[in-house]
Motif scaffolding. Structure first.
Motif, PDB file in Angstrom:
ATOM      1  N   THR A 214       0.822  -1.260   0.251  1.00  0.00           N
ATOM      2  CA  THR A 214      -0.254  -0.260   0.119  1.00  0.00           C
ATOM      3  C   THR A 214       0.267   1.718  -0.247  1.00  0.00           C
ATOM      4  OG1 THR A 214      -0.583  -0.299   2.659  1.00  0.00           O
ATOM      5  CG2 THR A 214      -1.780  -1.253   1.424  1.00  0.00           C
ATOM      6  N   PHE A 241      -5.164  -7.960  -0.487  1.00  0.00           N
ATOM      7  CA  PHE A 241      -5.164  -9.111   0.196  1.00  0.00           C
ATOM      8  C   PHE A 241      -4.042 -10.594   0.796  1.00  0.00           C
ATOM      9  CE2 PHE A 241      -8.357 -10.895   2.903  1.00  0.00           C
ATOM     10  CZ  PHE A 241      -7.945 -10.340   3.748  1.00  0.00           C
ATOM     11  N   GLY A 303      -7.024  -7.716   7.258  1.00  0.00           N
ATOM     12  CA  GLY A 303      -7.654  -6.808   6.325  1.00  0.00           C
ATOM     13  C   GLY A 303      -6.933  -5.642   7.617  1.00  0.00           C
ATOM     14  N   MET A 306      -3.742  -3.686   6.587  1.00  0.00           N
ATOM     15  CA  MET A 306      -3.484  -2.442   4.808  1.00  0.00           C
ATOM     16  C   MET A 306      -4.586  -1.326   5.306  1.00  0.00           C
ATOM     17  SD  MET A 306      -4.202  -5.577   2.296  1.00  0.00           S
ATOM     18  CE  MET A 306      -4.690  -4.756   1.032  1.00  0.00           C
ATOM     19  N   ALA A 307      -5.690  -2.035   6.141  1.00  0.00           N
ATOM     20  CA  ALA A 307      -6.791  -0.466   6.226  1.00  0.00           C
ATOM     21  C   ALA A 307      -6.104   0.213   6.407  1.00  0.00           C
ATOM     22  CB  ALA A 307      -8.390  -1.025   6.767  1.00  0.00           C
ATOM     23  N   VAL A 390     -11.369  -2.475   4.541  1.00  0.00           N
ATOM     24  CA  VAL A 390      -9.781  -2.393   3.227  1.00  0.00           C
ATOM     25  C   VAL A 390     -10.581  -2.105   1.767  1.00  0.00           C
ATOM     26  CG1 VAL A 390      -8.397  -3.022   2.163  1.00  0.00           C
ATOM     27  CG2 VAL A 390      -8.210  -4.212   4.397  1.00  0.00           C
TER      28      VAL A 390
END
Length: 687
Positions: A214, A241, A303, A306-307, A390
């Motif tokens: 990311t 993901f 999750g 990444m979010a 996400v």
């Protein structure tokens, strides 16, 4: 040979420049300096509180002991009075009951025990227990203490007689038999730290993969290329993901394999017997179940990381934003190391802690299928929510293409207040860490016999923390605290919702007590606190118990923290995270579930009304209800509350009324229109 003349000035300039660049970034400063200073006290306070509470619970719990030879049991050896905390039962299927936890120990007394004692010989007692269960070991020690008392009394009797037999001073021989297998013993010891280790390695694998996929993509300038490719945005999310999930699982599996090989090598080098080395091996079935438990946890970590990481602009910034997440995960992962805590259906729904406790049980050769199912399902549900989070983050252009922000560090300078500025998620993590330390240390300053003093110290410390955080951070207090006038219908909605919610929270606390009983020490503390309210007027009791905590804690949690999180993470993730922080701030795991539920309701009210004041009213109503019930207990008994032996349970008519009021309050809250936009307090922006 002449040494060339090297000027010190350029070296100094480069040194100062690098130092300035390194600590100019506020997140780097917090991660490298502030977090290490703050997190260790948090972990110490949390573990100390849990350990003390659990130790108190085990100390007061009655142990169940099976007597295998009741005909040989002396009447004064194992008494069942209130001080012994022992309950003697028959020996039917005692081995199966000992394995399942229905009994905690078993005692076998040799035949002719009393006759041997009478003629000055040795009587033998065999004590069966499980070293893989903490409470079984505790009961074993209680029986040994009882036996020591019996031995002392017999020695005193024999010494009054004339004789030279040395058995006079050694009348009893006790032999403890550990019924746990070698694998259960080794698995129990390894499970205490292996769960913690695997959880952190899984999080670490997701940590770096999420940042690289990311924030790393942003920094390299390759994210834009992916976004203009024929693949859909959702497909990009799923691909990244899954890669993150694989990285998290691979990290955990490799560490597990490495630990196993290292253990075998150590056993071989020490020259331990093959049987001992085999005892260190875990059965293949347990390994499969451990890996199955890690799967939903890896998805959850992927999750969440990444979010959070997608909001960062650079790899370095992503590390700074995810480091607090790793720090926060340490405490629940360490639960398996705390003596006496066993996996229950209630604990099976607490994230991370459930996996840690389940791994310890699996490593010991025990598979609690109910708790296993609850752990898998609850973690998988949270993992699904994290994947949804996400996806929402990747669909927000403001997240993917966030512009650089001016970072100002103003620790020793006069802060410049910025209109509309609220906390960031990193700031919320830091504030919650400091708040936990303040509660732990401030509570420690209060005297045990002065609970009211403790309330003033804790609430005063939190109020001062909130004020200093807003002032030194240059935050706008109006949006940060939510100082806005709500729509008039908001007051009716909060009164109905909190009244009904309080009734259901009482029932929830009673339900929790069935699976996770409150220690007697904690009940005594609450009783002493409310007994002290008899000496002061009702309005003063409400001011102390209801008004002060409602005002201070709501400004901190539903004000600073909730406003800062929801702006960046969305409404429901922000509400849930702040509710967890709110519950943890009370430093009492026995109140975690009802306090978390109250935090969810108050967070929803604060967001729906866009104001802190309805949440303050709701918090005040919740706390004042406890005061009023204690003060007017007779009136509530006449109304049907606490009129039976099951006084802790809410009578079903009250339960129905509470549910109806909660639903009515939520229905009214859905009808709330946009609140008035003017603040009730004008702030001088030049301060």
């Amino acid at each position: 040979m002449a040494i060339p003349n090297m000027s010190v000035s350029p070296v100094k300039t480069v040194f100062l420049k690098e130092l300035r660049d390194l600590y100019r970034d506020r997140r780097t400063l917090m991660v490298t300096v502030v977090l290490p200073l703050l997190m260790y006290p948090i972990i110490f306070i949390g573990v100390m509180q849990l350990t003390m509470l659990q130790a108190g619970k085990m100390k007061e719990q009655t142990g169940v002991v099976a007597i295998l030879t009741p005909e040989s049991l002396p009447g004064n050896l194992l008494t069942t009075d209130s001080t012994s905390l022992l309950d003697l039962v028959d020996s039917t299927n005692w081995q199966e009951k000992l394995k399942s936890g229905e009994i905690d120990a078993a005692v076998s007394i040799s035949g002719g025990f009393l006759d041997s004692i009478a003629i000055g010989k040795v009587g033998e007692i065999s004590l069966h227990y499980l070293s893989s269960r903490d409470f079984s070991v505790q009961v074993k020690r209680r029986i040994e203490r009882k036996t020591d008392d019996y031995k002392a009394s017999e020695i005193a009797r024999r010494m009054t007689q004339i004789g030279v037999d040395t058995s006079f001073i050694h009348p009893v021989s006790i032999k403890s038999v550990d019924e746990a297998t070698e694998q259960e013993q080794a698995g129990s010891e390894m499970g205490r730290f292996l769960g913690y280790f695997l959880i952190l390695t899984t999080l670490t694998g997701a940590f770096y993969a999420a940042i690289d996929l990311t924030a790393g993509e942003k920094e390299r300038g390759t994210l834009e290329t992916l976004l203009v490719s024929p693949a859909l945005r959702q497909q990009l999310v799923y691909g990244k993901f899954l890669a993150t999930v694989i990285a998290a699982l691979l990290s955990a599996v490799l560490n597990l394999v490495s630990m196993g090989l290292t253990t075998l090598y150590a056993v071989d080098m020490l020259g331990t017997s093959a049987s001992a080395g085999g005892a260190m091996l875990i059965s293949p079935g347990s390994v499969v179940l451990v890996l199955l438990t890690l799967l939903p946890l890896a998805v959850l970590f992927a999750g969440v990381t990444m979010a959070v990481a997608v909001t960062a602009r650079t790899y370095k910034e992503g590390q700074g934003m995810l480091t607090p997440l790793m720090m926060i995960s340490i405490l629940p992962a360490m639960v398996s190391m705390i003596p006496g805590i066993e996996l229950t259906p209630l604990l099976a729904v607490i994230p991370i802690a459930n996996v840690s406790l389940l791994m310890r049980a699996l490593m010991a050769g025990n598979t609690p299928w109910l708790e296993f199912t609850i752990t898998i399902v609850s973690t998988a549900a949270l993992a699904a929510l994290s994947l949804r989070w996400v996806t929402l983050q990747f669909n927000r252009e403001s997240v993917l293409f966030r512009h650089a922000e001016d970072v100002k560090w103003s620790l020793f300078t006069k802060p410049i207040r910025e209109e509309g500025k609220v906390l960031t998620p990193t700031g919320v993590a830091m504030l919650s860490a400091v708040a936990v330390i303040v509660v732990g240390m401030a509570g420690g300053l209060a005297k045990a016999d002065a609970p009211f003093q403790g309330i003033f110290i804790v609430q005063g410390g939190l109020a001062l923390l909130s004020a200093l955080w807003v002032y030194k951070g240059g935050f706008d207090p109006v949006p940060s605290f939510g100082w806005r006038i709500p729509a008039p219908i908001s007051w009716l909605a909060v009164i109905l919702a909190v009244t009904g919610g309080w009734v259901l929270t009482v029932e929830l606390a009673t339900l929790q007590h069935m699976f996770f009983p409150f220690p007697e020490d904690m009940i005594k503390q609450f009783t002493d606190l409310f007994s002290g309210l008899d000496d002061i007027p009702t309005w003063q009791a409400l001011l102390l118990i209801a008004v002060l905590p409602a005002f201070v804690e709501e400004h901190l949690c539903r004000g600073l923290m909730l406003r800062g999180l929801t702006k960046n993470t969305g409404i429901w993730p922000g509400i849930i995270v702040v509710a967890l922080i709110f519950a943890f701030l009370h430093l009492n795991p026995y109140r975690l579930l009802p306090t978390f539920s109250l935090g969810i309701l108050l967070g929803y009210i604060a967001i729906k009304t866009n104001s802190i004041f309805p949440a303050i009213l709701g918090h005040f109503m919740n706390n004042s209800a406890s005061v009023l019930i204690y003060r007017f207990e007779d009136w509530f008994e006449r109304m049907g509350w606490a009129a039976s032996e099951d006084a802790a349970w809410v009578p079903w008519p009250w339960l129905l009324i509470g549910t109806a009021l909660l639903l009515a309050g939520l229905a009214y809250s859905r009808a709330i229109e946009a609140p008035y936009t003017w603040p009730i307090l004008r702030v001088n922006r030049s301060l």
